[in-house]
Design an enzyme around this catalytic site. Structure first.
Site, PDB file in Angstrom:
ATOM      1  N   LYS A 162      -2.662  21.092  -4.188  1.00  0.00           N
ATOM      2  CA  LYS A 162      -1.781  19.946  -4.466  1.00  0.00           C
ATOM      3  C   LYS A 162      -2.379  19.061  -5.562  1.00  0.00           C
ATOM      4  O   LYS A 162      -3.533  18.648  -5.470  1.00  0.00           O
ATOM      5  CB  LYS A 162      -1.581  19.111  -3.206  1.00  0.00           C
ATOM      6  N   TYR A 216      -8.998  16.582   1.372  1.00  0.00           N
ATOM      7  CA  TYR A 216      -9.457  16.128   0.058  1.00  0.00           C
ATOM      8  C   TYR A 216     -10.698  16.913  -0.371  1.00  0.00           C
ATOM      9  O   TYR A 216     -11.388  17.514   0.455  1.00  0.00           O
ATOM     10  CB  TYR A 216      -9.819  14.639   0.099  1.00  0.00           C
ATOM     11  N   GLN A 225      -3.856  18.555   5.442  1.00  0.00           N
ATOM     12  CA  GLN A 225      -4.261  18.253   4.062  1.00  0.00           C
ATOM     13  C   GLN A 225      -5.726  17.838   4.024  1.00  0.00           C
ATOM     14  O   GLN A 225      -6.175  17.047   4.846  1.00  0.00           O
ATOM     15  CB  GLN A 225      -3.389  17.137   3.483  1.00  0.00           C
ATOM     16  N   SER A 271      -2.386  14.084   6.973  1.00  0.00           N
ATOM     17  CA  SER A 271      -3.383  13.675   5.989  1.00  0.00           C
ATOM     18  C   SER A 271      -4.771  13.598   6.606  1.00  0.00           C
ATOM     19  O   SER A 271      -4.937  13.261   7.783  1.00  0.00           O
ATOM     20  CB  SER A 271      -3.009  12.299   5.423  1.00  0.00           C
ATOM     21  N   HIS A 313       0.405  12.620  -7.399  1.00  0.00           N
ATOM     22  CA  HIS A 313      -0.025  11.754  -6.285  1.00  0.00           C
ATOM     23  C   HIS A 313       0.924  10.568  -6.116  1.00  0.00           C
ATOM     24  O   HIS A 313       0.524   9.465  -5.764  1.00  0.00           O
ATOM     25  CB  HIS A 313      -1.457  11.251  -6.511  1.00  0.00           C
ATOM     26  N   TYR A 338       0.838  -1.195   0.000  1.00  0.00           N
ATOM     27  CA  TYR A 338       0.000   0.000   0.000  1.00  0.00           C
ATOM     28  C   TYR A 338       0.880   1.254   0.000  1.00  0.00           C
ATOM     29  O   TYR A 338       0.623   2.211  -0.746  1.00  0.00           O
ATOM     30  CB  TYR A 338      -0.910   0.008   1.231  1.00  0.00           C
ATOM     31  N   ARG A 362       0.114   7.304  -7.906  1.00  0.00           N
ATOM     32  CA  ARG A 362      -0.955   6.471  -7.366  1.00  0.00           C
ATOM     33  C   ARG A 362      -2.316   6.743  -8.000  1.00  0.00           C
ATOM     34  O   ARG A 362      -3.301   6.091  -7.643  1.00  0.00           O
ATOM     35  CB  ARG A 362      -1.046   6.680  -5.853  1.00  0.00           C
ATOM     36  N   ARG A 413      -5.138   0.647  -7.826  1.00  0.00           N
ATOM     37  CA  ARG A 413      -3.812   0.235  -7.367  1.00  0.00           C
ATOM     38  C   ARG A 413      -3.784  -1.284  -7.321  1.00  0.00           C
ATOM     39  O   ARG A 413      -4.289  -1.919  -6.397  1.00  0.00           O
ATOM     40  CB  ARG A 413      -3.523   0.879  -6.009  1.00  0.00           C
ATOM     41  N   THR A 432      -5.992  18.936  -1.762  1.00  0.00           N
ATOM     42  CA  THR A 432      -5.625  17.963  -2.798  1.00  0.00           C
ATOM     43  C   THR A 432      -6.726  17.878  -3.850  1.00  0.00           C
ATOM     44  O   THR A 432      -7.875  17.568  -3.525  1.00  0.00           O
ATOM     45  CB  THR A 432      -5.382  16.578  -2.181  1.00  0.00           C
TER      46      THR A 432
END
Length: 384
Positions: free
Chosen positions: A258, A133, A131, A110, A283, A28, A286, A168, A159
């Site tokens: 970002k 989202y 950060q 995060s 990212h 991960y 990712r 992923r 972000t």
């Protein structure tokens, strides 16, 4: 052959992390989307850039410091947001934040960190960054921003490259957040069981193991799967540049966008939000595979924004030489992601501190042998 006693480089910490973490968690952290072409190219592109070695210059005094947002950084490289970091080491975000504070660079928490805003604030004395989202639940996003502001966070890293989740494949192969047969569950459990250090210090000693910032949003969650479902459901693919005014209305501090990889998007950012900073970022490879490496995208974005904003770069930074190259290509500073995550998993706070110290020493050498005595003076002439 090396005795393999002490990790020094970021690649050393990566190997120590691979040995220490359960495979699901290491992959991960380490993996990217799809065929992982961008993940690899982020690193390879730095290797393709060559430094211009100069000699017989007075480099008796080297200053690696950088002035960013009115603060002095020991080196021009802070810690980027890394989700799930508290699964890599006991209360991982707290350990990393302490290391960053002692060294003299910012730490970015995060949204999906294991440790909450309040826990990190309680464990540190200097402000850290937060950060966020793009999420549909604007009420909860507003609440998170208020909590971060109340904790003293001076910078919001917003972000914007997560409108949808990239696939992923390592995570899918390893059964993360997917249904598994009994036999596969036994195989995963056996892999976790042999990581004794991780079991003792994280699985048992690192509780609670949930997303600390999202407890109120998912109060009855019975595992990471339910937190993950909430995050996936709340990603907002409908948000546009026009919606960013809402962020400005709800955040009184500095805003850093970002996830910008294109000069037209950089122009849009400056024309709409006029952010205090932009992070050139894919990212960490990712999200969308087959995008350019961030160091390759950087010069055009610098040309576009000029000196109107602070320009950061993340993705592929693995050494102080890379930081030097990024500065030469137009960055004001870098944000380190996997570099600190590997070091955290390998040696906790001590590992992050040692990794940062190594980066400073690598910058010292790179600057001395390219003829620069101040980090702020590094320019394109450092590249051969």
């Amino acid at each position: 052959m090396s005795l393999d006693l002490n990790p020094v480089s970021v690649s050393d910490y990566r190997e120590f992390a691979r040995r220490r973490l359960p495979t699901q968690l290491f992959d991960y952290m380490d993996g990217g989307s799809y065929a992982e072409k961008t993940l690899a190219d982020n690193v390879d592109a730095f290797a393709r850039l060559k430094l211009r070695q100069r000699v017989l210059r007075d480099v008796g005094s080297i200053d690696t410091r950088a002035e960013i947002f009115g603060e002095t950084w020991t080196i021009p490289a802070g810690l980027a947001p890394v989700g799930f970091a508290g699964m890599f080491a006991q209360r991982g975000e707290v350990q990393a934040a302490k290391a960053a504070e002692k060294f003299g660079v910012p730490f970015t928490l995060s949204t999906v960190g294991i440790c909450s805003i309040e826990e990190v604030a309680k464990a540190t004395t200097k402000p850290f960054w937060f950060q966020l989202y793009v999420i549909k639940d604007r009420g909860y996003a507003r609440e998170l921003m208020q909590r971060a502001h109340d904790a003293g966070c001076p910078v919001l890293v917003f972000t914007v490259d997560l409108a949808v989740l990239g696939a992923r494949y390592r995570d899918i192969r390893n059964g993360m957040n997917t249904a598994m047969s009994f036999g596969k569950r036994v195989k995963v459990a056996a892999d976790f069981a042999r990581r004794i250090h991780w079991l003792r210090h994280v699985a048992l000693g690192g509780r609670p193991l949930d997303f600390g910032n999202l407890r109120e949003a998912v109060p009855d969650a019975k595992g990471f799967g339910e937190f993950g479902m909430w995050v996936a459901k709340n990603l907002d693919p409908g948000m546009t540049w026009n919606d960013l005014e809402w962020v400005r209305e709800n955040w009184p501090g500095k805003i850093v966008i970002k996830g910008v990889m294109d000069r037209e998007d950089a122009r849009m950012a400056m024309n709409t939000l006029a952010p205090d900073g932009i992070v050139v970022s894919n990212h960490g490879g990712r999200q969308l595979d087959s995008t350019p490496a961030t160091i390759d995208a950087l010069p055009a974005i610098r040309e576009e924004v000029g000196d109107r904003t602070t320009l950061f770069l993340d993705g592929g930074v693995r050494s102080g030489l890379d930081v030097t190259k990024a500065m030469a290509q137009g960055a004001d500073a870098c944000l380190l992601g996997r570099a600190w995550a590997y070091a955290l998993a390998a040696r906790g706070e001590q590992g992050v501190s040692a990794m940062l110290a190594t980066m400073r020493q690598e910058m010292n050498v790179a600057m001395a042998l390219t003829g620069f005595t101040k980090a702020s003076e590094i320019d394109g002439s450092a590249i051969a």
